[in-house]
Scaffold this motif. Structure first.
Motif, mmCIF file in Angstrom:
data_model
loop_
_atom_site.group_PDB
_atom_site.id
_atom_site.type_symbol
_atom_site.label_atom_id
_atom_site.label_comp_id
_atom_site.label_asym_id
_atom_site.label_seq_id
_atom_site.Cartn_x
_atom_site.Cartn_y
_atom_site.Cartn_z
ATOM 1 N N PHE A 151 0.820 -1.207 0.000
ATOM 2 C CA PHE A 151 0.000 0.000 0.000
ATOM 3 C C PHE A 151 0.859 1.265 0.000
ATOM 4 C CE2 PHE A 151 -2.575 -3.323 1.910
ATOM 5 C CZ PHE A 151 -3.751 -3.214 1.188
ATOM 6 N N VAL A 152 2.150 1.097 0.163
ATOM 7 C CA VAL A 152 3.055 2.246 0.084
ATOM 8 C C VAL A 152 3.539 2.449 -1.346
ATOM 9 C CG1 VAL A 152 5.266 3.177 0.859
ATOM 10 C CG2 VAL A 152 3.767 2.004 2.487
ATOM 11 N N PHE A 153 3.884 1.350 -2.031
ATOM 12 C CA PHE A 153 4.500 1.439 -3.351
ATOM 13 C C PHE A 153 3.519 1.253 -4.500
ATOM 14 C CE2 PHE A 153 8.142 0.317 -0.665
ATOM 15 C CZ PHE A 153 9.083 1.232 -1.100
ATOM 16 N N ASP A 154 2.275 0.970 -4.221
ATOM 17 C CA ASP A 154 1.318 0.749 -5.306
ATOM 18 C C ASP A 154 1.225 2.000 -6.183
ATOM 19 O OD1 ASP A 154 -1.543 0.756 -6.553
ATOM 20 O OD2 ASP A 154 -1.166 -1.315 -5.936
ATOM 21 N N PRO A 155 1.412 1.859 -7.514
ATOM 22 C CA PRO A 155 1.427 3.048 -8.390
ATOM 23 C C PRO A 155 0.055 3.668 -8.602
ATOM 24 C CG PRO A 155 1.666 1.052 -9.691
ATOM 25 C CD PRO A 155 1.720 0.620 -8.259
ATOM 26 N N MET A 159 0.835 5.313 -1.020
ATOM 27 C CA MET A 159 1.224 6.539 -0.330
ATOM 28 C C MET A 159 2.280 7.309 -1.117
ATOM 29 S SD MET A 159 2.636 6.959 3.575
ATOM 30 C CE MET A 159 4.232 6.250 3.154
ATOM 31 N N LEU A 160 3.218 6.583 -1.753
ATOM 32 C CA LEU A 160 4.244 7.264 -2.534
ATOM 33 C C LEU A 160 3.652 7.981 -3.744
ATOM 34 C CD1 LEU A 160 7.409 4.962 -2.629
ATOM 35 C CD2 LEU A 160 7.119 7.153 -1.499
ATOM 36 N N ARG A 161 2.602 7.393 -4.331
ATOM 37 C CA ARG A 161 1.960 8.047 -5.484
ATOM 38 C C ARG A 161 1.419 9.407 -5.076
ATOM 39 N NH1 ARG A 161 -2.995 9.066 -7.169
ATOM 40 N NH2 ARG A 161 -3.436 9.188 -9.416
ATOM 41 N N ILE A 169 5.989 14.807 -9.540
ATOM 42 C CA ILE A 169 6.849 13.749 -10.081
ATOM 43 C C ILE A 169 5.996 12.519 -10.349
ATOM 44 C CG2 ILE A 169 8.855 12.271 -9.662
ATOM 45 C CD1 ILE A 169 9.994 14.413 -7.871
ATOM 46 N N GLN A 170 6.239 11.884 -11.487
ATOM 47 C CA GLN A 170 5.512 10.665 -11.837
ATOM 48 C C GLN A 170 6.082 9.495 -11.033
ATOM 49 O OE1 GLN A 170 2.870 10.421 -13.816
ATOM 50 N NE2 GLN A 170 2.691 8.205 -13.523
ATOM 51 N N VAL A 171 5.222 8.781 -10.338
ATOM 52 C CA VAL A 171 5.676 7.668 -9.521
ATOM 53 C C VAL A 171 6.086 6.502 -10.422
ATOM 54 C CG1 VAL A 171 3.345 6.727 -9.268
ATOM 55 C CG2 VAL A 171 5.094 6.159 -7.579
ATOM 56 N N PRO A 172 7.206 5.833 -10.151
ATOM 57 C CA PRO A 172 7.598 4.674 -10.974
ATOM 58 C C PRO A 172 6.631 3.511 -10.778
ATOM 59 C CG PRO A 172 9.455 5.535 -9.696
ATOM 60 C CD PRO A 172 8.220 6.184 -9.153
ATOM 61 N N ASP A 173 6.563 2.653 -11.780
ATOM 62 C CA ASP A 173 5.735 1.456 -11.690
ATOM 63 C C ASP A 173 6.567 0.351 -11.037
ATOM 64 O OD1 ASP A 173 3.947 -0.569 -11.885
ATOM 65 O OD2 ASP A 173 3.499 -0.268 -14.007
ATOM 66 N N THR A 261 6.531 -9.504 -4.756
ATOM 67 C CA THR A 261 6.764 -9.671 -6.193
ATOM 68 C C THR A 261 6.750 -11.115 -6.663
ATOM 69 O OG1 THR A 261 9.171 -9.788 -5.891
ATOM 70 C CG2 THR A 261 8.213 -7.596 -6.189
ATOM 71 N N ARG A 262 6.847 -12.087 -5.742
ATOM 72 C CA ARG A 262 6.964 -13.507 -6.114
ATOM 73 C C ARG A 262 8.123 -13.742 -7.099
ATOM 74 N NH1 ARG A 262 2.990 -16.480 -4.019
ATOM 75 N NH2 ARG A 262 1.060 -15.424 -3.413
ATOM 76 N N GLY A 263 9.203 -13.025 -6.902
ATOM 77 C CA GLY A 263 10.388 -13.202 -7.744
ATOM 78 C C GLY A 263 10.365 -12.431 -9.040
ATOM 79 N N GLY A 264 9.245 -11.837 -9.398
ATOM 80 C CA GLY A 264 9.147 -11.082 -10.647
ATOM 81 C C GLY A 264 9.473 -9.624 -10.415
ATOM 82 N N PRO A 265 9.091 -8.755 -11.334
ATOM 83 C CA PRO A 265 8.306 -9.028 -12.550
ATOM 84 C C PRO A 265 9.181 -9.509 -13.702
ATOM 85 C CG PRO A 265 8.721 -6.689 -12.344
ATOM 86 C CD PRO A 265 9.337 -7.332 -11.133
#
Length: 319
Positions: A151-155, A159-161, A169-173, A261-265
């Motif tokens: 919930f912090v890094f979700d684009p 919260m970062l978005r 600034i455009q938040v990275p995906d 991430t389950r090892g991804g993307p």
């Protein structure tokens, strides 16, 4: 009436007095102490052999086999698993991810932990509350921390978005780009385990010699020189201890990667060696190949630890 003759002065004997009585007999106490030590150590040694060294030997043996984890028989194939891993292009990406993640996790967490320990070693109002807040994430489950940081890094609604949007600034995906996904996983791990390095450094600072700091200050040494020449040498054993323990812990991170991430993307974007062991053993059902990767990881960590010990020994001799 004649005077009495003078008596000759008697010099006391030098050395210890002569022993009186029969010679002392040897006591059986040392043998009792050895038996007590053996009785206390034996259960721990048995547990180490059963749960540590025996699985290590079995893992090394399985690395030379082709074994489906559900099959009753493992077929010996020699060094084929090692050759497959070496020529697999994904292995180089996994090694690179492990190296980047480990170096950043160890370096940043130790640097931030030392900086916060120096700051909160001062007499500040409310420092105990801040100390508790820094250490609290360390005792939280890694899976729970990983879910919270989604919930912090979700684009889309993280919260970062919202923070980046406020400053234009455009938040990275973080969930589609492998580089940013590795940054996300590393930042989550550092936040969770920062309290560990902070507490260890804080304890070391409180046990340092204050007279050396006072002498350096009287001599007119600058703050940076006192830190580099006086404080850091006293923290060298603590730094050595943390460099090994944080390294071993960071290489074994699984829960945060699996949740976020389950090892991804894109295949192996955030896959490290320990996550590759899980993927090959339990997802792809290649237990022999997974044992090979685990053996390679053990050898790499063993070599790094030996180098760290030698560097530390040379530094102590130089001092």
């Amino acid at each position: 009436m004649s005077a009495p003759p003078e008596t000759a002065a008697v010099t006391p004997p030098s050395g210890p007095p002569e022993p009186v009585g029969p010679p002392p007999q040897r006591s059986g106490r040392p043998y009792g102490e050895w038996l007590l030590a053996a009785g206390l150590l034996l259960p721990n040694l048995v547990l180490l052999v059963i749960f540590t060294y025996r699985p290590l030997v079995d893992n090394f043996r399985l690395s030379f086999t082709d074994w489906n984890i559900a099959a009753p028989v493992a077929h010996y194939i020699g060094f084929d698993n090692y050759k497959t891993w070496w020529h697999d292009p994904n292995s180089h990406e996994v090694l690179r991810n492990t190296l980047i993640f480990t170096v950043c996790a160890v370096g940043i967490s130790m640097a931030l932990g030392l900086a916060l320990a120096i700051l909160l070693d001062q007499k500040l109002r409310g420092r105990n509350l801040v100390r508790s807040a820094i250490f609290a994430p360390f005792v939280i489950s890694g899976a729970a921390v990983g879910i919270a940081f989604q919930f912090v890094f979700d684009p889309n609604f993280g919260m970062l978005r919202d923070l980046f949007h406020r400053i234009g600034i455009q938040v990275p995906d973080f969930y589609q780009r492998p580089g940013w996904a590795l940054v996300m996983v590393t930042a989550t791990y550092i936040w969770k385990n920062l309290g560990y390095t902070f507490v260890i450094y804080l304890a070391a600072l409180q046990g340092r010699r204050a007279d050396l700091d006072e002498a350096a200050e009287i001599d007119g040494a600058s703050a940076w020189r006192r830190f580099y020449k006086v404080l850091l040498p006293q923290l060298r054993p603590t730094t050595f201890f943390l460099s090994i323990t944080v390294l071993l812990n960071s290489v074994q991170v699984f829960d945060i990667i699996n949740v976020e991430t389950r090892g991804g993307p894109q295949g192996y974007g955030t896959t490290t060696l320990v996550y590759q062991v899980y993927r090959e053993t339990f997802v792809n059902s290649k237990a022999g190949y997974g044992a090979t990767i685990a053996t390679i990881m053990f050898v790499i960590l063993l070599v790094i630890t030996v180098i760290q010990v030698r560097v530390m020994d040379r530094g102590m001799r130089r001092d």
